[in-house]
Design a protein around this motif. Structure first.
Motif, PDB file in Angstrom:
ATOM      1  N   HIS A 178       0.846  -1.195   0.000  1.00 40.25           N
ATOM      2  CA  HIS A 178       0.000   0.000   0.000  1.00 40.25           C
ATOM      3  C   HIS A 178       0.883   1.246   0.000  1.00 40.25           C
ATOM      4  CE1 HIS A 178      -2.569  -3.078   2.045  1.00 40.25           C
ATOM      5  NE2 HIS A 178      -3.494  -2.556   1.271  1.00 40.25           N
ATOM      6  N   GLN A 179       0.430   2.286  -0.673  1.00 37.23           N
ATOM      7  CA  GLN A 179       1.136   3.561  -0.681  1.00 37.23           C
ATOM      8  C   GLN A 179       0.135   4.661  -0.348  1.00 37.23           C
ATOM      9  OE1 GLN A 179       4.352   4.078  -0.919  1.00 37.23           O
ATOM     10  NE2 GLN A 179       4.399   6.304  -1.068  1.00 37.23           N
ATOM     11  N   LYS A 180       0.349   5.341   0.794  1.00 36.56           N
ATOM     12  CA  LYS A 180      -0.609   6.357   1.249  1.00 36.56           C
ATOM     13  C   LYS A 180      -0.358   7.731   0.635  1.00 36.56           C
ATOM     14  CE  LYS A 180      -1.675   4.634   5.908  1.00 36.56           C
ATOM     15  NZ  LYS A 180      -1.471   4.939   7.349  1.00 36.56           N
ATOM     16  N   GLY A 181       0.903   8.059   0.441  1.00 36.43           N
ATOM     17  CA  GLY A 181       1.247   9.409  -0.022  1.00 36.43           C
ATOM     18  C   GLY A 181       1.796  10.240   1.121  1.00 36.43           C
ATOM     19  N   LYS A 182       2.611  11.239   0.780  1.00 40.10           N
ATOM     20  CA  LYS A 182       3.315  12.030   1.789  1.00 40.10           C
ATOM     21  C   LYS A 182       2.748  13.441   1.985  1.00 40.10           C
ATOM     22  CE  LYS A 182       6.491   9.074   3.039  1.00 40.10           C
ATOM     23  NZ  LYS A 182       7.915   9.365   2.951  1.00 40.10           N
ATOM     24  N   LYS A 224      -1.608  16.445  -1.973  1.00 42.35           N
ATOM     25  CA  LYS A 224      -1.810  16.106  -3.372  1.00 42.35           C
ATOM     26  C   LYS A 224      -1.546  14.622  -3.636  1.00 42.35           C
ATOM     27  CE  LYS A 224      -0.520  17.560  -8.055  1.00 42.35           C
ATOM     28  NZ  LYS A 224       0.302  18.510  -8.850  1.00 42.35           N
ATOM     29  N   GLU A 225      -0.460  14.109  -3.055  1.00 47.48           N
ATOM     30  CA  GLU A 225      -0.124  12.702  -3.276  1.00 47.48           C
ATOM     31  C   GLU A 225      -1.105  11.784  -2.566  1.00 47.48           C
ATOM     32  OE1 GLU A 225       3.605   9.582  -2.689  1.00 47.48           O
ATOM     33  OE2 GLU A 225       3.938  11.731  -2.398  1.00 47.48           O
ATOM     34  N   ARG A 226      -1.584  12.189  -1.386  1.00 51.59           N
ATOM     35  CA  ARG A 226      -2.559  11.363  -0.676  1.00 51.59           C
ATOM     36  C   ARG A 226      -3.853  11.244  -1.469  1.00 51.59           C
ATOM     37  NH1 ARG A 226      -0.774  14.539   4.098  1.00 51.59           N
ATOM     38  NH2 ARG A 226       0.806  13.276   5.168  1.00 51.59           N
ATOM     39  N   GLN A 227      -4.270  12.316  -2.094  1.00 53.57           N
ATOM     40  CA  GLN A 227      -5.465  12.250  -2.934  1.00 53.57           C
ATOM     41  C   GLN A 227      -5.218  11.346  -4.138  1.00 53.57           C
ATOM     42  OE1 GLN A 227      -6.076  16.477  -3.608  1.00 53.57           O
ATOM     43  NE2 GLN A 227      -7.739  16.535  -2.115  1.00 53.57           N
ATOM     44  N   TYR A 228      -4.033  11.454  -4.710  1.00 52.86           N
ATOM     45  CA  TYR A 228      -3.667  10.629  -5.864  1.00 52.86           C
ATOM     46  C   TYR A 228      -3.654   9.150  -5.500  1.00 52.86           C
ATOM     47  CZ  TYR A 228      -0.748   8.936  -9.768  1.00 52.86           C
ATOM     48  OH  TYR A 228      -0.249   8.247 -10.853  1.00 52.86           O
ATOM     49  N   ARG A 229      -3.172   8.855  -4.277  1.00 51.44           N
ATOM     50  CA  ARG A 229      -3.071   7.465  -3.807  1.00 51.44           C
ATOM     51  C   ARG A 229      -4.330   7.011  -3.057  1.00 51.44           C
ATOM     52  NH1 ARG A 229       1.079   5.116  -6.584  1.00 51.44           N
ATOM     53  NH2 ARG A 229       2.833   6.569  -6.689  1.00 51.44           N
ATOM     54  N   ASN A 230      -5.328   7.893  -2.979  1.00 49.12           N
ATOM     55  CA  ASN A 230      -6.574   7.597  -2.264  1.00 49.12           C
ATOM     56  C   ASN A 230      -6.287   7.193  -0.808  1.00 49.12           C
ATOM     57  OD1 ASN A 230      -9.410   7.567  -2.280  1.00 49.12           O
ATOM     58  ND2 ASN A 230      -9.482   5.348  -2.549  1.00 49.12           N
ATOM     59  N   PHE A 231      -5.279   7.846  -0.210  1.00 47.87           N
ATOM     60  CA  PHE A 231      -4.910   7.634   1.191  1.00 47.87           C
ATOM     61  C   PHE A 231      -4.573   6.172   1.493  1.00 47.87           C
ATOM     62  CE2 PHE A 231      -7.448  11.432   0.908  1.00 47.87           C
ATOM     63  CZ  PHE A 231      -6.830  12.328   1.766  1.00 47.87           C
ATOM     64  N   GLY A 232      -4.124   5.443   0.461  1.00 47.97           N
ATOM     65  CA  GLY A 232      -3.760   4.043   0.669  1.00 47.97           C
ATOM     66  C   GLY A 232      -4.945   3.102   0.775  1.00 47.97           C
ATOM     67  N   MET A 233      -6.139   3.588   0.445  1.00 46.78           N
ATOM     68  CA  MET A 233      -7.345   2.748   0.502  1.00 46.78           C
ATOM     69  C   MET A 233      -7.652   2.239  -0.903  1.00 46.78           C
ATOM     70  SD  MET A 233      -9.789   4.740   3.236  1.00 46.78           S
ATOM     71  CE  MET A 233      -9.874   6.253   2.264  1.00 46.78           C
TER      72      MET A 233
END
Length: 317
Positions: free
Chosen positions: A114-118, A121-130
């Protein structure tokens, strides 16, 4: 800005005192090394006292630290090479789950995590790892590819759970996770699963069936988060600390209950304090297990894996 939790306030206060003493020493040219050394000793003792007695809820907080290493961080630190693979060949490429072939000390493996993002912008791109269903189908595609080429699989778990949106359910979220559980249980190559952050519900379990399952020291693994558990039982999030203790979700609890195979140590204060040490501990564990597991034939791996999970739990008649 550095994130400090409430229980870390005594540590932060001592660090501030040391900084102020050093500033005074620099300004006045007066030797204050004795005071600095005394405060430094007190700081180390305070760290040891706090971090060696963390509650379940405090470990949940540690697992969510914004600077905590994520899947790509560990891949960069422990892998010699990495080739990311994309897509589930059905719907799209889910950015919450990443994976690809990698080389660790010359050993070829398939790494999935899983990748959550840092950042925002990245968290939205990674959907917070969900992950959505296609994320779990991508993970399964990569695992079957690893099986085809007889390469071990390493999964890194760090998620608040599978994405709970309506569209995810319409595309078969439950079926996708269930399919992964079935297929991983009979995968004919070694599978090592490690919780590196949060391990919540089926979202974590969807890539969590392996010959060896580990948790890093300051992580948690449970069917539900403390906040959600509190909201169901007490109709409020205010009892999340109590819920965390009741869920027995820490690495120590999970090992005691026979649900994981071991705990991977972290530097004092958490993996974010010294990611290189955390990565080295992770790498050592992976390489040690690969040496053992790659000697076994496929039938033995599958039989032992099925027995391992079948023997979990207690039945009261």
């Amino acid at each position: 800005m550095q994130t400090t939790f409430d229980f870390e306030k005594p540590i932060a206060d001592l660090q501030t005192q040391i900084e102020k003493v050093l500033q005074v020493q620099e300004k006045t040219k007066v030797d204050m090394s004795a005071t600095v050394n005394e405060l430094a000793e007190k700081l180390e003792q305070t760290k040891e006292d706090i971090y060696s007695n963390l509650t379940g809820w405090q470990k949940v907080q540690m697992s969510r630290h914004p600077d905590r290493p994520q899947t790509f961080d560990y891949i960069e630190m422990i892998c010699d090479e990495f080739i990311e693979l994309h897509g589930d060949r059905t719907v799209r490429d889910d950015k919450a789950i990443v994976g690809g072939f990698a080389s660790i000390n010359g050993q070829s493996v398939m790494v999935i995590g899983h990748q959550k993002g840092k950042n925002t912008k990245e968290r939205q791109y990674r959907n917070f790892g969900m992950a959505n269903p296609e994320g779990y189908r991508k993970a399964l595609r990569l695992m079957k590819m690893a099986e085809k080429f007889n390469k071990p699989v390493v999964t890194l778990i760090d998620t608040m759970g599978a994405y709970p949106g309506l569209e995810a359910e319409e595309r078969g979220q439950g079926e996708a996770i269930a399919r992964n559980l079935l297929e991983m249980s009979v995968l004919k190559v070694p599978v090592i699963c490690i919780v590196i952050g949060e391990g919540a519900s089926g979202g974590a379990l969807g890539i969590g069936v392996g010959d060896r399952v580990y948790m890093m020291q300051n992580t948690w693994y449970s069917v539900i988060s403390p906040e959600s558990c509190s909201s169901i039982l007490y109709r409020s999030w205010d009892q999340k600390e109590k819920a965390a203790e009741s869920l027995k979700l820490t690495a120590e609890d999970m090992l005691k209950n026979g649900l994981i195979d071991g705990i991977i140590g972290e530097p004092i204060g958490g993996a974010h304090q010294d990611p290189a040490i955390a990565a080295e501990n992770l790498k050592t564990r992976i390489l040690s297990d690969l040496t053992e597991l790659t000697r076994k034939d496929a039938d033995s791996l599958v039989a032992e894996r099925i027995d391992k999970f079948s023997n979990m739990g207690v039945v009261v008649e």
